[in-house]
Design a protein around this motif. Sequence first.
Motif, short mmCIF file in Angstrom:
data_model
loop_
_atom_site.label_atom_id
_atom_site.label_comp_id
_atom_site.label_asym_id
_atom_site.label_seq_id
_atom_site.Cartn_x
_atom_site.Cartn_y
_atom_site.Cartn_z
N VAL A 160 0.56 -1.44 -0.10
CA VAL A 160 0.10 0.04 -0.33
C VAL A 160 0.90 1.23 0.13
CG1 VAL A 160 -1.99 -1.09 1.33
CG2 VAL A 160 -0.57 -0.22 2.86
N THR A 161 -0.07 2.64 -0.37
CA THR A 161 0.89 3.71 -0.72
C THR A 161 -0.05 4.69 0.58
OG1 THR A 161 1.24 5.44 -1.13
CG2 THR A 161 0.17 4.23 -2.56
N ARG A 162 0.29 6.04 1.05
CA ARG A 162 -0.17 6.59 1.67
C ARG A 162 -0.53 8.09 0.68
NH1 ARG A 162 -2.95 4.34 5.84
NH2 ARG A 162 -2.04 2.88 6.54
N LEU A 163 -0.05 8.11 -0.45
CA LEU A 163 -0.02 8.80 -1.38
C LEU A 163 -1.00 8.97 -2.50
CD1 LEU A 163 3.15 9.74 -2.26
CD2 LEU A 163 2.07 11.00 -1.23
N PRO A 164 -1.81 9.26 -2.84
CA PRO A 164 -2.13 10.68 -2.98
C PRO A 164 -2.49 11.70 -1.77
CG PRO A 164 -3.61 10.10 -4.24
CD PRO A 164 -3.21 8.87 -3.43
N ASP A 165 -3.22 10.64 -0.35
CA ASP A 165 -4.38 11.54 0.37
C ASP A 165 -4.04 11.40 1.59
OD1 ASP A 165 -5.10 8.70 -0.48
OD2 ASP A 165 -7.27 9.09 -1.08
N GLY A 166 -2.77 10.27 1.97
CA GLY A 166 -3.11 9.84 3.22
C GLY A 166 -3.75 8.60 3.63
N LYS A 167 -4.28 9.19 2.63
CA LYS A 167 -4.92 7.47 3.33
C LYS A 167 -4.48 5.82 2.10
CE LYS A 167 -9.29 9.73 3.01
NZ LYS A 167 -10.55 9.44 2.17
N ALA A 168 -4.46 4.56 2.34
CA ALA A 168 -4.34 2.95 2.87
C ALA A 168 -4.28 3.11 1.02
CB ALA A 168 -4.05 2.35 3.19
N ASN A 169 -3.91 3.31 -0.04
CA ASN A 169 -4.27 3.24 -1.43
C ASN A 169 -3.29 2.13 -2.04
OD1 ASN A 169 -5.73 5.43 -2.50
ND2 ASN A 169 -4.68 6.35 -1.23
N CYS A 170 -3.62 1.43 -2.81
CA CYS A 170 -3.00 0.33 -3.77
C CYS A 170 -1.92 0.86 -4.21
CB CYS A 170 -3.80 -0.75 -4.31
SG CYS A 170 -4.63 0.02 -5.87
N ILE A 171 -1.60 -0.23 -4.96
CA ILE A 171 -0.15 0.20 -6.17
C ILE A 171 -1.48 0.30 -7.54
CG2 ILE A 171 1.64 0.31 -7.45
CD1 ILE A 171 1.72 0.24 -4.71
N LYS A 172 -1.28 0.97 -8.06
CA LYS A 172 -2.22 0.99 -9.42
C LYS A 172 -1.79 1.13 -10.77
CE LYS A 172 -6.08 3.76 -6.69
NZ LYS A 172 -7.25 4.70 -6.76
N ARG A 173 -1.74 0.83 -11.99
CA ARG A 173 -1.83 0.35 -13.30
C ARG A 173 -3.34 0.46 -13.91
NH1 ARG A 173 1.83 -3.75 -12.83
NH2 ARG A 173 4.36 -3.02 -11.67
N ALA A 174 -3.36 0.83 -15.10
CA ALA A 174 -4.37 1.42 -16.36
C ALA A 174 -3.88 1.54 -17.38
CB ALA A 174 -4.90 2.30 -16.13
N TYR A 175 -3.88 -0.31 -18.46
CA TYR A 175 -2.83 0.05 -19.59
C TYR A 175 -3.79 0.75 -20.89
CZ TYR A 175 -0.19 -4.28 -18.45
OH TYR A 175 0.62 -5.37 -17.74
N TYR A 176 -3.06 0.98 -21.20
CA TYR A 176 -3.42 2.28 -22.56
C TYR A 176 -3.34 1.33 -23.98
CZ TYR A 176 -4.01 6.54 -25.64
OH TYR A 176 -4.37 6.72 -26.68
N GLY A 177 -4.28 0.32 -24.22
CA GLY A 177 -4.12 0.64 -25.43
C GLY A 177 -5.12 0.36 -26.25
N SER A 178 -5.32 -0.19 -27.82
CA SER A 178 -6.86 -0.43 -28.18
C SER A 178 -7.93 -1.08 -27.80
CB SER A 178 -6.50 -0.69 -29.64
OG SER A 178 -5.59 -1.57 -29.96
N VAL A 179 -7.08 -2.39 -27.18
CA VAL A 179 -8.24 -3.73 -27.01
C VAL A 179 -7.15 -3.61 -25.33
CG1 VAL A 179 -8.37 -6.25 -27.15
CG2 VAL A 179 -7.69 -4.87 -28.81
N ALA A 180 -9.10 -3.80 -24.64
CA ALA A 180 -8.90 -3.74 -23.31
C ALA A 180 -7.48 -4.84 -22.79
CB ALA A 180 -10.01 -3.87 -22.10
#
Length: 322
Positions: free
Chosen positions: A161-181
């Motif tokens: 987890v990370t405390r960014l960006p809002d001070g709360k416990a957040n997961c590590i996030k990724r969001a692929y950018y491609g023409s097919v999901a």
Amino acid sequence: MGDSLSHDNLFSPPSLHNQRNFDSNLVNFSPTSRLINLNDCLNVRVRRNILTLNESQLADYINSVKRLYLDGTIDRLAFFHRIHYHSSHNQPLIFWWHRYFIWKFENELQRIKPGLTIPYWDASEEYKEPHKSIVLSDKYFGGNGEEQFHCVVNGFLKSLVTRLPDGKANCIKRAYYGSVAGTLDPWNDTQKIVDIIKSSKDSEKFRVAMEDSIHLDVHQGLGGLDANGYMNSPISPLDPIFYLHHANLDRWLYTWQLSSFQRFEMINGNQRLLNGTLIKLTKDYELDGYQNVTLDQILRIQEKPLCYTYDYLPLDKLSSTK
């Protein structure tokens, strides 16, 4: 006196050294050669291709990175990166600033395990279908984030987890950018980078072309067009691939420098300050956020204070007629 990272002085201040002369016969360069005066570096770190690490080496790296998440170092580095985002992106300083930034991260790794270096991901060699790279697998750094919250749910990142960006416990996030999901569109290939090096006669031309090609490919590809993943945001160092990616970009920067000895003296472009003022970038420019660290001190990676190199610097590709 030394540089500062946020409010902490974590490392000994870098030493100042004079300029050194370089052999103009650079095509025969090898990372272990004495071409460059090592300038009192007792040990030169060697950064290696992530795909060449054996299981033990990979485990050492991943376990050390996990420790840096758990003790808050990764959050602190990402916060520092966000503070200085304006001065270190879409600006002449970008690759120089990140050269020092990831070196600081590497020093943190060595606090956990002495001798450990950042591996690099040669992403342009996996340009056709980058989502199929083993680097984005369970064994390495996990893949795409899940659809609702974009959390990485495989590999070692799923439990962090990370405390960014809002001070709360957040997961590590990724969001692929491609023409097919769930996929990534092709990125720029190695030949494109070689062409950039050949055609870039000054550092600013190199910077613009690289920033808009493979640099953007990986950041936008893993972070998503809408920045739902961290890699396409000011807190991109929250994704561990950030460090592999920028090590590779630094490897290409050093290859560009080595391709002509004059390029070690070549600093070009106008840096825009926060108040909008443009100033000419010179070797005595102090890196934003790092007190008393100038560009002049980090131009030569095999000299103090940096003292590192790469296992492969693709100068041989520059002589290709392709």
